[in-house]
Design a protein around this motif. Structure first.
Motif, PDB file in Angstrom:
ATOM      1  N   SER A 161       0.849  -1.185   0.000  1.00  0.00           N
ATOM      2  CA  SER A 161       0.000   0.000   0.000  1.00  0.00           C
ATOM      3  C   SER A 161       0.887   1.237   0.000  1.00  0.00           C
ATOM      4  N   ARG A 162       0.263   2.396  -0.145  1.00  0.00           N
ATOM      5  CA  ARG A 162       1.034   3.637  -0.086  1.00  0.00           C
ATOM      6  C   ARG A 162       1.710   3.805   1.272  1.00  0.00           C
ATOM      7  N   SER A 163       1.006   3.446   2.345  1.00  0.00           N
ATOM      8  CA  SER A 163       1.614   3.595   3.669  1.00  0.00           C
ATOM      9  C   SER A 163       2.813   2.664   3.820  1.00  0.00           C
ATOM     10  N   ASP A 164       2.701   1.434   3.303  1.00  0.00           N
ATOM     11  CA  ASP A 164       3.847   0.526   3.332  1.00  0.00           C
ATOM     12  C   ASP A 164       4.995   1.077   2.491  1.00  0.00           C
ATOM     13  N   ALA A 165       4.651   1.654   1.338  1.00  0.00           N
ATOM     14  CA  ALA A 165       5.676   2.216   0.462  1.00  0.00           C
ATOM     15  C   ALA A 165       6.392   3.381   1.134  1.00  0.00           C
ATOM     16  N   LEU A 166       5.638   4.199   1.858  1.00  0.00           N
ATOM     17  CA  LEU A 166       6.255   5.323   2.557  1.00  0.00           C
ATOM     18  C   LEU A 166       7.178   4.829   3.664  1.00  0.00           C
ATOM     19  N   ALA A 167       6.729   3.815   4.408  1.00  0.00           N
ATOM     20  CA  ALA A 167       7.577   3.245   5.460  1.00  0.00           C
ATOM     21  C   ALA A 167       8.839   2.633   4.852  1.00  0.00           C
ATOM     22  N   TRP A 168       8.702   1.952   3.714  1.00  0.00           N
ATOM     23  CA  TRP A 168       9.854   1.357   3.028  1.00  0.00           C
ATOM     24  C   TRP A 168      10.838   2.448   2.614  1.00  0.00           C
ATOM     25  N   SER A 169      10.317   3.563   2.110  1.00  0.00           N
ATOM     26  CA  SER A 169      11.177   4.660   1.673  1.00  0.00           C
ATOM     27  C   SER A 169      11.938   5.259   2.853  1.00  0.00           C
ATOM     28  N   VAL A 170      11.251   5.402   3.985  1.00  0.00           N
ATOM     29  CA  VAL A 170      11.907   5.947   5.177  1.00  0.00           C
ATOM     30  C   VAL A 170      13.022   5.017   5.641  1.00  0.00           C
ATOM     31  N   ARG A 171      12.755   3.705   5.635  1.00  0.00           N
ATOM     32  CA  ARG A 171      13.800   2.748   6.026  1.00  0.00           C
ATOM     33  C   ARG A 171      14.995   2.833   5.086  1.00  0.00           C
ATOM     34  N   LEU A 172      14.723   2.986   3.792  1.00  0.00           N
ATOM     35  CA  LEU A 172      15.802   3.070   2.806  1.00  0.00           C
ATOM     36  C   LEU A 172      16.664   4.302   3.060  1.00  0.00           C
TER      37      LEU A 172
END
Length: 201
Positions: A161-172
């Motif tokens: 989802s978008r929220s998962d994608a945002l969390a993934w981006s922050v981790r990256l």
């Protein structure tokens, strides 16, 4: 719900019930809420690692790592024994069960002192587990180019989802910008120190 999920929910609930004792609820008129890092109304937690090292039973951990942000103090210790694989996972599970009551008591003391939720974890060999932790919601507004980045990650199957994608981006970003983020945190800490040393209006 699995037994571990039930235990984590119960433990987090018991710790949260102790959170409101003493100074009042965080974010309420009787507490010390914080809307942003520039609003310095949370107690300082610079000494949290030293406090936990002094408060934790010496037999629990050979090493302790304490990480602090605005919402949470995460305490992760390396168990003072040796094991690997399934045996290590079993010993971590046993440690969690045997120390639950005492960890809740310590968490309540720390939450009263620092006005942050306390979460726990343990490591042994190559195994590790977080017992309780905070997943704090973060609201944001994104323009179309930024939303398209998230949608690309979702469409590619990188995120659900978008929220998962945002969390993934922050981790990256966190993985590849440790030095810069460290310098930024130091600068923010210096600003907080200067503010606390300034005159009271």
């Amino acid at each position: 719900m699995t037994r571990d999920e039930y235990d984590e929910t119960r433990e987090g609930r018991e710790q949260a019930q102790g959170r409101w004792r003493g100074r009042g609820r965080v974010g309420s008129p009787g507490g010390r809420g914080r809307g942003g890092w520039q609003v310095a109304d949370l107690p300082a937690a610079d000494d949290a690692e030293d406090w936990f090292r002094g408060r934790l039973p010496s037999a629990w951990f050979s090493e302790v790592e304490v990480t602090v942000d605005r919402e949470e103090i995460l305490v992760v210790g390396t168990l003072a024994e040796e094991a690997d694989g399934a045996e290590a996972e079993g010993r971590i599970s046993r440690f969690r069960a045997e120390t639950r009551a005492e960890r809740i008591e310590i968490a309540e003391e720390a939450q009263s002192r620092y006005q942050r939720k306390v979460s726990w974890g343990a490591r042994l060999g190559a195994s590790g587990s977080l017992f309780t932790h905070v997943a704090a919601p973060v609201m944001t507004r994104l323009r179309q180019p930024e939303r398209r980045v998230l949608d690309t990650l979702v469409d590619a199957g990188v995120a659900r989802s978008r929220s998962d994608a945002l969390a993934w981006s922050v981790r990256l970003v966190g993985e590849h910008a440790d030095e810069w983020l460290g310098q930024l945190r130091e600068a923010m800490a210096e600003v907080d120190k200067l503010r606390s040393d300034g005159p009271t209006v």
